[in-house]
Design an enzyme around this catalytic site. Structure first.
Site, PDB file in Angstrom:
ATOM      1  N   ASN A  14      -6.279   1.144  -8.080  1.00 21.08           N
ATOM      2  CA  ASN A  14      -4.974   0.529  -7.171  1.00 21.08           C
ATOM      3  C   ASN A  14      -5.571   0.106  -6.529  1.00 21.08           C
ATOM      4  O   ASN A  14      -6.000   1.623  -5.070  1.00 21.08           O
ATOM      5  CB  ASN A  14      -4.275   1.425  -7.135  1.00 21.08           C
ATOM      6  CG  ASN A  14      -3.230   1.167  -6.747  1.00 21.08           C
ATOM      7  OD1 ASN A  14      -2.850   0.704  -6.162  1.00 21.08           O
ATOM      8  ND2 ASN A  14      -2.030   2.433  -6.226  1.00 21.08           N
ATOM      9  N   TRP A  15      -5.980  -0.660  -5.119  1.00 12.27           N
ATOM     10  CA  TRP A  15      -6.212  -0.851  -3.992  1.00 12.27           C
ATOM     11  C   TRP A  15      -4.934  -0.186  -2.606  1.00 12.27           C
ATOM     12  O   TRP A  15      -5.392  -0.437  -1.239  1.00 12.27           O
ATOM     13  CB  TRP A  15      -6.794  -2.291  -3.936  1.00 12.27           C
ATOM     14  CG  TRP A  15      -7.637  -2.843  -4.527  1.00 12.27           C
ATOM     15  CD1 TRP A  15      -8.441  -1.498  -5.119  1.00 12.27           C
ATOM     16  CD2 TRP A  15      -8.143  -4.167  -4.536  1.00 12.27           C
ATOM     17  NE1 TRP A  15      -9.527  -2.911  -6.129  1.00 12.27           N
ATOM     18  CE2 TRP A  15      -9.499  -3.734  -5.472  1.00 12.27           C
ATOM     19  CE3 TRP A  15      -8.101  -5.064  -4.285  1.00 12.27           C
ATOM     20  CZ2 TRP A  15     -10.390  -5.046  -5.225  1.00 12.27           C
ATOM     21  CZ3 TRP A  15      -9.315  -6.127  -3.893  1.00 12.27           C
ATOM     22  CH2 TRP A  15     -10.422  -5.472  -4.902  1.00 12.27           C
ATOM     23  N   LYS A  16      -4.286   0.044  -3.122  1.00  7.94           N
ATOM     24  CA  LYS A  16      -2.815  -0.278  -2.198  1.00  7.94           C
ATOM     25  C   LYS A  16      -3.035  -1.005  -1.526  1.00  7.94           C
ATOM     26  O   LYS A  16      -3.319  -2.055  -1.564  1.00  7.94           O
ATOM     27  CB  LYS A  16      -2.783   1.532  -1.953  1.00  7.94           C
ATOM     28  CG  LYS A  16      -3.664   2.451  -2.906  1.00  7.94           C
ATOM     29  CD  LYS A  16      -3.174   4.039  -2.299  1.00  7.94           C
ATOM     30  CE  LYS A  16      -2.953   4.788  -3.647  1.00  7.94           C
ATOM     31  NZ  LYS A  16      -2.278   6.026  -4.022  1.00  7.94           N
ATOM     32  N   HIS A 100       4.796   4.451  -9.354  1.00 10.05           N
ATOM     33  CA  HIS A 100       3.720   5.150  -9.007  1.00 10.05           C
ATOM     34  C   HIS A 100       4.646   6.012  -7.976  1.00 10.05           C
ATOM     35  O   HIS A 100       5.376   5.909  -7.237  1.00 10.05           O
ATOM     36  CB  HIS A 100       3.049   4.099  -8.027  1.00 10.05           C
ATOM     37  CG  HIS A 100       1.667   4.996  -7.084  1.00 10.05           C
ATOM     38  ND1 HIS A 100       1.585   5.504  -6.343  1.00 10.05           N
ATOM     39  CD2 HIS A 100       0.528   4.733  -7.316  1.00 10.05           C
ATOM     40  CE1 HIS A 100       0.982   5.998  -5.784  1.00 10.05           C
ATOM     41  NE2 HIS A 100      -0.173   5.330  -6.992  1.00 10.05           N
ATOM     42  N   GLU A 102       4.499   7.119  -4.462  1.00  8.24           N
ATOM     43  CA  GLU A 102       4.460   6.329  -3.136  1.00  8.24           C
ATOM     44  C   GLU A 102       5.991   5.923  -3.529  1.00  8.24           C
ATOM     45  O   GLU A 102       6.196   5.640  -2.639  1.00  8.24           O
ATOM     46  CB  GLU A 102       3.682   5.422  -3.065  1.00  8.24           C
ATOM     47  CG  GLU A 102       2.163   6.755  -2.665  1.00  8.24           C
ATOM     48  CD  GLU A 102       0.486   6.753  -2.127  1.00  8.24           C
ATOM     49  OE1 GLU A 102       0.081   6.252  -2.488  1.00  8.24           O
ATOM     50  OE2 GLU A 102       0.368   4.562  -3.089  1.00  8.24           O
ATOM     51  N   GLU A 172       0.322  11.647 -12.917  1.00  8.77           N
ATOM     52  CA  GLU A 172      -0.782  11.599 -11.725  1.00  8.77           C
ATOM     53  C   GLU A 172       0.326  12.641 -10.697  1.00  8.77           C
ATOM     54  O   GLU A 172       1.097  12.703 -10.333  1.00  8.77           O
ATOM     55  CB  GLU A 172      -1.120  10.396 -10.816  1.00  8.77           C
ATOM     56  CG  GLU A 172       0.602   9.548 -11.005  1.00  8.77           C
ATOM     57  CD  GLU A 172       0.363   8.214 -10.047  1.00  8.77           C
ATOM     58  OE1 GLU A 172      -0.409   7.949  -9.326  1.00  8.77           O
ATOM     59  OE2 GLU A 172       2.049   8.099  -8.732  1.00  8.77           O
ATOM     60  N   GLY A 178      -4.843  11.704  -2.887  1.00 10.33           N
ATOM     61  CA  GLY A 178      -4.282  11.094  -1.608  1.00 10.33           C
ATOM     62  C   GLY A 178      -5.316  12.151  -0.560  1.00 10.33           C
ATOM     63  O   GLY A 178      -5.471  12.474  -0.007  1.00 10.33           O
ATOM     64  N   SER A 216      -6.937  11.292  -7.461  1.00  7.17           N
ATOM     65  CA  SER A 216      -8.018  11.848  -6.513  1.00  7.17           C
ATOM     66  C   SER A 216      -9.375  11.571  -7.503  1.00  7.17           C
ATOM     67  O   SER A 216     -10.243  12.935  -7.167  1.00  7.17           O
ATOM     68  CB  SER A 216      -8.366  13.923  -5.801  1.00  7.17           C
ATOM     69  OG  SER A 216      -6.945  12.996  -4.824  1.00  7.17           O
ATOM     70  N   GLY A 238      -8.485   5.583  -4.006  1.00  7.04           N
ATOM     71  CA  GLY A 238      -9.311   5.779  -2.868  1.00  7.04           C
ATOM     72  C   GLY A 238     -10.934   5.077  -3.358  1.00  7.04           C
ATOM     73  O   GLY A 238     -11.264   4.274  -2.488  1.00  7.04           O
TER      74      GLY A 238
END
Length: 259
Positions: A14-16, A100, A102, A172, A178, A216, A238
């Site tokens: 997931n490149w966000k 997700h 976020e 998650e 993160g 992470s 990340g």
């Protein structure tokens, strides 16, 4: 309860909200030659919307598949700024993330919204990746299983167990996304086992459902996580932006086929 021996592990990057045309091309130039020989793991990448088509072209001669980070609850129409599931399918997406943390925390997507997105993704022929997980306060209060179960039940209520089982579930823990913090393999396994048992309790062939860990995941902890009996791969944030780190994570999944 062990997972099925007939399915590959799955690793999703997931490149966000990261990347550029040049950076994406450089990342894939470094990544694709390394992972091209990995036959025992399925790999997907979820770039931001503007780069989906160009990344799809770059992936064209590889076995890596395309995913999206989000989709609209609506099928079409006057929804400025939204992207429908059918549009994602049209440009070659196979997976789409829904729920997700976020999206839940920053954009107010509640369980009902997430459930609708899950249903809409299925309707468009996509495989939804349902993200579930608890905050640090919820974990410290002993609410982890309750929170995860509530998030799962919202989708179950909306689509039924047979449709839910067509997706992928990603556990998650919010406190580990993160932050550099990671659930121990034993902590992650305990929640994954709970999810698989919950599926079985609802008459699902739970061993066939892929449950990923996200939070992470890095090259140095991936093997220990993926070696757990109910962890079927990872949803990687990340570390998916670094070719060698992501390749090492995929290699860890490749080295530990689901048993």
């Amino acid at each position: 309860m062990s997972t099925s021996a007939n399915k590959k592990k799955l690793v999703i990057g997931n490149w966000k909200m990261n990347g550029s045309s040049a950076a994406n091309a450089a990342l894939l130039r470094g990544l694709l030659p390394v992972i091209s020989s990995f036959e025992r793991v399925e790999i997907a990448l979820c770039p931001p919307y503007p780069y989906l088509a160009t990344v799809a072209d770059l992936l064209d001669d590889s076995d890596v598949v395309l995913g999206a980070q989000n989709l609209s609850t609506e099928l079409s129409g006057a929804h400025t700024g939204e992207v429908s599931g059918s549009m994602l399918g049209d440009i070659g997406c196979r997976f789409v993330l829904v729920g997700h943390s976020e999206r839940r925390a920053l954009y107010g997507e509640d369980d009902a919204c997430v459930a609708k997105k899950f249903a809409t993704a299925l309707q468009a022929g996509l495989i939804p990746v349902l993200c579930v997980g608890e905050t640090l306060a919820q974990r410290q209060s002993g609410e982890t299983q309750t929170v995860v179960t509530t998030q799962l039940h919202a989708v179950l209520k909306a689509v039924g167990i047979d449709e839910l089982a067509k997706g992928v579930i990603a556990y998650e823990p919010v406190w580990a996304i993160g932050t550099g913090e990671t659930a121990t393999p034993e902590q992650a396994q305990a929640v994954h086992r709970h999810i698989r048992q919950w599926l079985a309790d609802h008459d699902c062939v739970a061993a066939d459902c892929r449950i990923l860990y996200g939070g992470s995941v890095k090259a140095d902890n991936a093997e220990r996580l993926f070696n757990q009996p109910d962890i079927d791969g990872g949803l990687i944030g990340g570390a998916s932006l670094d070719a060698m780190s992501f390749a090492a994570i995929c290699e860890a999944a490749q080295a530990k086929p689901t048993i």
